[in-house]
Design a protein around this motif. Structure first.
Motif, PDB file in Angstrom:
ATOM      1  N   GLU A 188      -6.509  -1.804  -4.399  1.00 17.30           N
ATOM      2  CA  GLU A 188      -6.161  -0.919  -3.285  1.00 17.30           C
ATOM      3  C   GLU A 188      -7.405  -0.165  -2.845  1.00 17.30           C
ATOM      4  N   VAL A 189      -7.655  -0.159  -1.546  1.00 13.34           N
ATOM      5  CA  VAL A 189      -8.758   0.616  -0.981  1.00 13.34           C
ATOM      6  C   VAL A 189      -8.158   1.761  -0.185  1.00 13.34           C
ATOM      7  N   ALA A 199     -13.374  -3.900   0.851  1.00 10.53           N
ATOM      8  CA  ALA A 199     -12.191  -4.750   1.002  1.00 10.53           C
ATOM      9  C   ALA A 199     -12.578  -6.148   1.482  1.00 10.53           C
ATOM     10  N   VAL A 229      -6.291   1.303   9.601  1.00  7.47           N
ATOM     11  CA  VAL A 229      -5.681   0.270   8.768  1.00  7.47           C
ATOM     12  C   VAL A 229      -5.420  -0.989   9.586  1.00  7.47           C
ATOM     13  N   THR A 234     -10.371   3.409   5.083  1.00  4.99           N
ATOM     14  CA  THR A 234     -10.844   2.173   5.703  1.00  4.99           C
ATOM     15  C   THR A 234     -11.933   2.450   6.736  1.00  4.99           C
ATOM     16  N   ALA A 282      -8.840  -2.664  10.236  1.00  2.00           N
ATOM     17  CA  ALA A 282      -9.358  -3.311   9.028  1.00  2.00           C
ATOM     18  C   ALA A 282      -8.548  -4.556   8.681  1.00  2.00           C
ATOM     19  N   SER A 283      -7.236  -4.466   8.818  1.00  2.00           N
ATOM     20  CA  SER A 283      -6.378  -5.629   8.557  1.00  2.00           C
ATOM     21  C   SER A 283      -6.705  -6.761   9.526  1.00  2.00           C
ATOM     22  N   LEU A 328      -4.449  -1.824   1.763  1.00  2.00           N
ATOM     23  CA  LEU A 328      -5.225  -0.778   2.431  1.00  2.00           C
ATOM     24  C   LEU A 328      -4.380   0.459   2.686  1.00  2.00           C
ATOM     25  N   THR A 329      -4.999   1.616   2.493  1.00  3.08           N
ATOM     26  CA  THR A 329      -4.352   2.898   2.753  1.00  3.08           C
ATOM     27  C   THR A 329      -5.314   3.787   3.514  1.00  3.08           C
ATOM     28  N   ASP A 330      -4.802   4.493   4.503  1.00  3.09           N
ATOM     29  CA  ASP A 330      -5.640   5.429   5.258  1.00  3.09           C
ATOM     30  C   ASP A 330      -4.724   6.369   6.028  1.00  3.09           C
ATOM     31  N   LYS A 373      -0.619  -1.322   2.499  1.00  4.92           N
ATOM     32  CA  LYS A 373       0.049  -1.233   1.206  1.00  4.92           C
ATOM     33  C   LYS A 373       1.555  -1.101   1.386  1.00  4.92           C
ATOM     34  N   THR A 383     -13.830  -0.442   4.095  1.00  4.97           N
ATOM     35  CA  THR A 383     -13.524  -1.742   4.689  1.00  4.97           C
ATOM     36  C   THR A 383     -14.497  -2.807   4.223  1.00  4.97           C
TER      37      THR A 383
END
Length: 357
Positions: free
Chosen positions: A10-11, A22, A42, A14, A45-46, A34-36, A54, A19
């Motif tokens: 888990e990051v 990740a 998020v 981001t 980054a995704s 990912l968490t932000d 997440k 990022t």
């Protein structure tokens, strides 16, 4: 997914560094969530392939906290208390977050935490500036505290390896003194020099060359972030600033009074300092020489220069480009091993390049 000693990663955060971590993990085939606080970050980054948001059922093996310095302590505490995961952070200061965390978690929870700090970054920020290659070959400090578990330390070392970085182990206090010397003080020196350019007459600025660009480049970094970094490492930074102030007084006196011996000692210390910086791949510094080439400001010319250097068989160790506003060419500085410079100069001239000796 391939088997990994890290399991699910888990990051938290981001931005550029989070990022990039990740992306490096995904490059290795590791599952990343990912968490932000910023849902937009998020999503971005995704979309870049750094992982997925997440979910409630996700149980990470390691949590990487990559948030601004003022929020590190709270984010690390949350990661330790909300799960059984091992936890690291990638903040640029290690002692103060450790103190904050130790005061707010149990002794057992604290064993799952090991701080770390990759020495890589950019003047740019946010997930769009991220790269899976950001840490390749770069130093990454691992800073276990006195009660860190062996499993937590090993997991952070595995993360460093996955990201392509080179691990070095320091105590949190040693780390903070080291980054004050190698990162924070140089940044402040660049800030002071760059500040003398703001509001300068245009005729003065027209004389700007590569030297001033090299010295001031890092001064363009985010002031709000640097306020947090410097505030968290105030003791180490102010000690070094005090030393620098004394040396600046000596320099002023040497220049003002034409004290040639004193000035020579100061300038020579600068040469010694540059030679103390580790060379490529952490090895000793090799003698280098700069080869200057005029490159027309047309598409493809720089690629042609690099191609010619490759065909000549000379490895370019570094490159700088000085764009002259008054000419339709740029002056390109190719840094090569000293023993190969004359060969490169002659070979480039034979291919029609204008060089400067």
């Amino acid at each position: 997914m391939s088997e990994s000693p890290l399991g699910l990663v888990e990051v938290v955060g981001t931005g550029l560094v989070g990022t990039s971590i990740a992306l490096a993990c995904r490059r290795a085939g590791i599952d990343v969530v990912l968490t932000d606080l910023s849902a937009e970050h998020v999503r971005t980054a995704s979309g870049l392939g750094a992982g997925r948001p997440k979910g409630a059922a996700d149980r990470p093996m390691i949590v990487v906290v990559a948030v601004p310095p003022d929020h590190l302590g709270a984010a690390i505490v949350s990661a330790l208390t909300d799960s059984d995961a091992l936890v690291t952070d990638v903040g640029s200061i290690k002692s103060r977050p450790l103190q904050d965390v130790a005061a707010r978690v149990t002794a057992a929870q604290l064993t799952r935490y090991v701080g770390s700090h990759p020495m890589a970054g950019s003047e740019r920020s946010g997930p769009l500036a991220a790269s899976a290659a950001l840490f390749d070959g770069r130093p990454w400090a691992i800073t276990p505290h006195s009660t860190s578990s062996a499993d937590a330390t090993a997991a952070v070392a595995a993360l460093v390896a996955v990201c392509g970085a080179v691990a070095t182990t320091l105590s949190p206090d040693e780390h903070d003194v080291a980054v004050a010397r190698t990162s924070h003080l140089p940044h402040l020196a660049a800030v002071l020099v760059a500040g003398r350019l703001a509001g300068a007459p245009a005729a003065h600025l027209a004389l700007s060359g590569q030297g001033v660009r090299d010295v001031t480049r890092i001064a363009a970094s985010d002031p709000a972030l640097w306020q947090q970094i410097l505030g968290a490492n105030a003791a180490a930074v102010t000690d070094l600033l005090g030393e620098l102030r004394e040396q600046l007084d000596d320099l002023i006196a040497a220049v003002r009074d034409d004290q040639r011996d004193a000035l020579h000692r100061i300038l020579s210390a600068g040469v010694s300092g540059t030679q103390a910086i580790p060379g490529k791949h952490g090895g000793p510094v090799r003698p280098m020489r700069s080869v200057f080439v005029s490159v027309p400001d047309h598409p493809g010319e720089l690629a042609r220069l690099f191609g010619d250097a490759g065909e000549i068989g000379v490895n370019i160790e570094d490159v700088h480009i000085d764009h002259d506003p008054g000419r339709p060419v740029g002056l390109t500085e190719l840094v090569v091993e000293e023993g190969r410079a004359e060969h490169l100069l002659g070979a480039l001239e034979s291919r029609g390049w204008t060089t400067h000796r």
